[in-house]
Design an enzyme around this catalytic site. Sequence first.
Site, mmCIF file in Angstrom:
data_model
loop_
_atom_site.group_PDB
_atom_site.id
_atom_site.type_symbol
_atom_site.label_atom_id
_atom_site.label_comp_id
_atom_site.label_asym_id
_atom_site.label_seq_id
_atom_site.Cartn_x
_atom_site.Cartn_y
_atom_site.Cartn_z
ATOM 1 N N ASP A 1 -1.682 4.617 8.093
ATOM 2 C CA ASP A 1 -1.949 5.776 8.944
ATOM 3 C C ASP A 1 -2.426 5.280 10.309
ATOM 4 O O ASP A 1 -1.634 5.116 11.241
ATOM 5 C CB ASP A 1 -2.980 6.681 8.242
ATOM 6 N N ASP B 1 0.863 -1.189 0.000
ATOM 7 C CA ASP B 1 0.000 0.000 0.000
ATOM 8 C C ASP B 1 0.898 1.237 0.000
ATOM 9 O O ASP B 1 2.096 1.153 0.261
ATOM 10 C CB ASP B 1 -0.933 -0.013 1.217
ATOM 11 N N ASP B 2 0.285 2.397 -0.304
ATOM 12 C CA ASP B 2 1.084 3.626 -0.325
ATOM 13 C C ASP B 2 1.501 4.045 1.078
ATOM 14 O O ASP B 2 2.626 4.481 1.293
ATOM 15 C CB ASP B 2 0.349 4.765 -1.072
#
Length: 169
Positions: free
Chosen positions: A106, A102-103
């Site tokens: 968070d 994934d980028d």
Amino acid sequence: MENPAQDKAFPVSWDMFHRDSRALAWRLSSVGEWKAIVCITRGGLVPAGIVARELGIRTIETVCIASYHDYDTQGRLDVIKPVDPKVVDLDDGEGSGVLVIDDLVDTGKTMKVVREMLPKAHFATVYAKPVGVPMVDTFVTEVSQDTWIYFPWDMGWQFQPPLAKETAG
Ligand SMILES: O=P(O)(O)OC[C@H]1O[C@H](OP(=O)(O)OP(=O)(O)O)[C@H](O)[C@@H]1O
Ligand code: HPA
Ligand SMILES: [Mg+2]
């Protein structure tokens, strides 16, 4: 605190993103070998392509998840498409031999849901925030929790007015 203020900005250009995704591939190359990548759409699509190219992986599957429906506010987490069972069982089952990309991580909620689908997979992101770090096995750059990462695909050129405004007359 569900969605704490993220008032610091970390803008990422295409060049930076390419370099950091290559750095992720470099790091992963000394960690293990994988038969397939599962990318978490949509943000994971770009780093997954770069990592796949660097590591020579040609089997790429998606898991489609959306949770930030209103730009920077996390809402209900929707699994729009799960992982193909053929990919889950590719090796010894439960996602072994699979690299999940994934980028960023968070709060870690997205990763947690995918970990439940693929408990034996290796989880990697380009960027990470402290709350999400325990959910990811390999990442490149950590930013503080109160920072918002601006990705190049979300940005555009905009005129910046000069500091000294012209006065009429
Ligand atoms: O660790 P978390 O707090 O769960 O947040 C991280 C996730 O949020 C973003 O996806 P988003 O839901 O915005 O969808 P997108 O990838 O389509 O932009 C990002 O791409 C991660 O997948
Ligand atoms: O900091 C962020 N930037 C972009 N998308 C995100 N999704 C969760 N956190 C972020
Ligand atoms: Mg995403």
